[in-house]
Design a protein around this motif. Structure first.
Motif, short mmCIF file in Angstrom:
data_model
loop_
_atom_site.label_atom_id
_atom_site.label_comp_id
_atom_site.label_asym_id
_atom_site.label_seq_id
_atom_site.Cartn_x
_atom_site.Cartn_y
_atom_site.Cartn_z
N THR A 1 5.74 -5.34 -0.70
CA THR A 1 7.25 -5.34 -0.65
C THR A 1 7.94 -6.44 -1.04
O THR A 1 8.80 -6.60 -1.66
CB THR A 1 7.90 -5.00 0.86
OG1 THR A 1 7.32 -3.78 1.15
CG2 THR A 1 9.11 -4.80 0.83
N SER B 1 7.06 -3.25 -5.55
CA SER B 1 8.22 -3.45 -6.29
C SER B 1 8.64 -2.62 -7.53
O SER B 1 7.76 -2.56 -8.42
CB SER B 1 8.58 -4.79 -6.59
OG SER B 1 8.35 -5.61 -5.41
N SER C 1 11.68 -1.40 -3.09
CA SER C 1 10.09 -1.29 -3.04
C SER C 1 9.62 0.22 -2.79
O SER C 1 10.54 0.94 -2.16
CB SER C 1 9.50 -2.27 -2.21
OG SER C 1 8.12 -1.84 -1.85
N THR D 1 5.84 0.54 -10.88
CA THR D 1 5.81 -0.66 -9.93
C THR D 1 4.78 -1.62 -10.51
O THR D 1 4.01 -1.36 -11.41
CB THR D 1 5.07 -0.28 -8.32
OG1 THR D 1 3.86 0.10 -8.58
CG2 THR D 1 6.21 0.90 -7.88
#
Length: 681
Positions: free
Chosen positions: A291, A332, A348, A366
């Motif tokens: 995160t 993220s 996230s 991500t």
């Protein structure tokens, strides 16, 4: 500690990490976090440990826990309904703050909402002066009337913060006693106990946060303690504080504000310990999980501790390891802003659904997915094969959300995601080093967390950091840090006086009081007297300054020579920090501090004993993208790399809980404890 089984548990945004040390052997376990019920992830991990280890949970002699429950409550502002009791005329201290604008050039910017809204902030008559002398007696009838209002408001927590209570706490204590006598059934936090120091805003805010968090942490720690007991764990639960020390679960329930950086603090402690095994004591730490990315600085083996750290939008003044956080983790999310610019984080994907590559329904690109597309993560062995990975799904999402709108190829979009994330983390590392007067070239970078080793060597090259150290337990170093941290209780009180007018006896009385209280707390935790150390400091400033510097107090009884020594040390400290000193200016005492430390024996870790050759550790050769260019790269199995192994980049080193990228032109070797050192030219 010989033969004792020690367990450290750290809950991250994506994974719950568990490290056990049994007979000198370190075992690592990761299990998905359960955000809706964090204690469930802990129990799942403990059960997984027991089924795989050679000991039962009944054999555990120490159980340490790093938690982000308080941190998340502050960031998400999901805390208890809290009321504030203060002096007449000071109802709006939390709202006024320091009158500093969050962004001086933004005329539309709004300050964060106060922890306690105005309709739950109450005034009572009564006043003491700056030396603790009573000016106006407390209006006890007004407090009794207030008790009825609090019960009507159905508050869960009450905070009492009165002027100069650090000099004389009797009014705050009387308010508490009266509210209790009137039947107020809520937790009560007093500023004279939470933060007995100057500065009304910081003291009121810190106490308000403590009160708002108490019901949240009391419920969580209570549930976890019950579940741990039901699981058969033989040890009492201990909690990591933000200052890098361990405390009892009950102490954490009473002052949860001390746990706001609990999880990250464990990582810094673990990094300092592992680097110290091979003699490296000056380091930058980088903890990148699912995160966020937390960075800090360690000098001469000791993490820097500050009483001026922001957590979310709020300045918190309890001692904390100086950690700077950015929203860049493996989970993220990459996105395009209104102007079409590529952004990464702070949102996230977390543990559920996680990145697309987890195969759990994630549908946003991500950082982890970008590494997979660029060959740094192997779909066949990703996360030990426990999670399904569909590369085609990852490519589809990158094409839809990033590549097509930017007119990029999928691979170029993935490289862009990493470039943006690296820029954010490089900026964070500069904040804790360059912006505070430290040269990154004088430090090593210790990278850990599940994602940190993927980025560290690129960041080191950009910042001219000469060496990267990736511990053997890089993916779970925060949990390891719990196992080597001392027990710490911090005490303080403000006494604003010209130093020349301070009596050595007055200082001695305060230090003796702190020492007695601290030693009693440590004795309650069954520590021997020879394991107890009391460290003394004072915060000093030039008269008229609005900031202070901490100065260590010499050991032994205090006398006039001690006062002179403190003044000399302050001038020296001011000269080191700011480049100048005013030795003719009067020096002012601000705060007296003591730290009661219970020294914990470090575990006797077994050195790595992997035999064989470097070639034996090669899993495969595959193309990996570096800065947009394909390079044929050897992929090593970290568990099979022998002690003393050396090899050149480009290389990828795959471990159970983390992957290390060694860039072209860099050289790596394995030390005797299994840590990977990467030399950065």
């Amino acid at each position: 500690m010989d033969g004792e089984t020690r367990v450290g548990v750290d809950i991250g945004g994506t994974f719950t990490d568990i490290v056990t040390i049994h007979d000198g052997t370190v075992r690592v376990t990761k299990t998905p976090s359960t955000p809706d019920s964090p204690e469930t992830g802990v129990i799942n991990g403990l059960e997984k440990v027991e089924s795989a280890a050679e000991f039962s949970l009944e054999d555990v002699g120490f159980l340490g826990h790093g938690t982000t429950v308080a941190t998340n409550a502050v960031l998400e502002r999901e805390w208890a309904n809290t009321a504030l009791v203060t002096n007449e005329g000071f109802r709006d201290v939390l709202e006024i703050g320091r009158q500093a604008r969050p962004d001086i050039y933004d005329f539309q910017v709004e300050k964060p909402d106060p922890v306690v809204p105005r309709d739950r902030r109450f005034e009572v008559p009564g006043r003491v002066d700056e030396r603790g002398n009573t000016i106006t007696e407390l209006d006890e009838d007004a407090v009794r009337d207030l008790a009825d209002q609090l019960q009507d408001r159905d508050v869960d927590s009450v905070v009492v913060s009165l002027l100069f209570s650090f000099e004389n706490p009797k009014h705050e204590e009387r308010v508490r006693d009266l509210l209790r006598a009137e039947g107020v059934d809520a937790s009560i936090s007093l500023s004279c106990e939470v933060l007995p120091e100057i500065r009304e805003y910081e003291r009121s805010l810190t106490t308000a946060l403590n009160g708002a968090l108490k019901p949240v942490m009391d419920r969580y720690i209570g549930n976890l303690t019950d579940r741990v007991g039901e699981a058969g764990v033989g040890a009492e639960l201990k909690i990591m504080q933000s200052n890098g020390g361990i405390i009892t679960a009950d102490a954490a329930r009473q002052q949860p504000v001390n746990t706001l950086l609990s999880g990250p603090a464990g990582g810094v402690q673990g990094a300092a310990y592992v680097a110290g095994l091979t003699g490296t004591e000056d380091l930058l730490t980088m903890d990148m999980g699912g995160t966020s990315c937390d960075v800090s600085l360690v000098q001469s083996g000791d993490p820097l501790v500050s009483t001026d750290v922001d957590v979310g939008d709020y300045p918190v003044s309890v001692p904390m390891i100086d950690i700077h956080t950015v929203g860049a983790g493996g989970g993220s999310v990459a996105w395009l802003d209104a102007g079409g610019a590529l952004r990464v984080g702070p949102k996230s994907a977390g543990a559920d659904p996680g990145p697309v590559s987890y195969g759990r329904g994630g549908d946003r690109p991500t950082i982890t997915d970008a590494h997979l597309l660029l060959g740094r993560l192997d779909p066949k062995s990703f996360l030990s094969g426990e999670l399904d990975v569909e590369v085609a799904d990852v490519e589809r999402v990158f094409e839809r959300d990033l590549a097509d709108p930017l007119d990029y190829s999928v691979r170029a979009a993935a490289q862009g995601v990493l470039d943006v994330a690296n820029a954010n983390m490089a900026r964070a590392l500069r904040v804790v080093s360059v912006e505070r007067g430290y040269d990154p070239r004088d430090f090593a970078l210790v990278a850990f967390g599940g994602a940190g080793p993927l980025h560290a060597t690129t960041l080191a090259a950009e910042l001219d950091i000469p060496k990267v150290i990736v511990p053997r337990t890089a993916g779970v170093l925060s949990a390891l840090g719990l196992l080597i941290s001392d027990i710490i209780y911090d005490y303080s009180t403000s006494r604003v006086r010209h130093l020349a007018a301070v009596s050595p006896d007055e200082l001695q009385v305060e230090f003796d009081r702190f020492a007695a209280t601290g030693r009693d707390r440590l004795a309650d935790e069954r520590l021997d007297p020879d394991q107890m150390v009391v460290e003394r400091t004072v915060d000093l400033r030039y008269a008229g300054q609005s900031f202070e510097l901490g100065v260590p107090v010499p050991d032994g009884a205090l006398d006039a020579d001690t006062i002179a020594t403190l003044e000399e040390r302050f001038h020296d400290a001011h000269r080191r920090r700011y480049g100048h000193a005013y030795e003719d200016e009067p020096v002012e005492l601000v705060t007296i501090r003591a730290r009661a430390r219970g020294i914990v024996d470090e575990p006797d870790l077994e050195a790595a004993d992997t035999a064989g050759t470097v070639e034996d550790a090669i899993r495969e050769t595959r193309p990996v993208v570096y800065d947009g260019v394909d390079r044929t790269t050897r992929v090593y199995d970290r568990d099979r790399l022998p002690t003393g192994a050396e090899f050149d980049g480009p290389a990828v080193v795959e471990g159970v809980e983390s992957t290390v990228v060694v860039r072209p032109g860099q050289h790596a070797h394995v030390d005797e404890y299994g840590s990977l050192h990467v030399e950065v030219p």
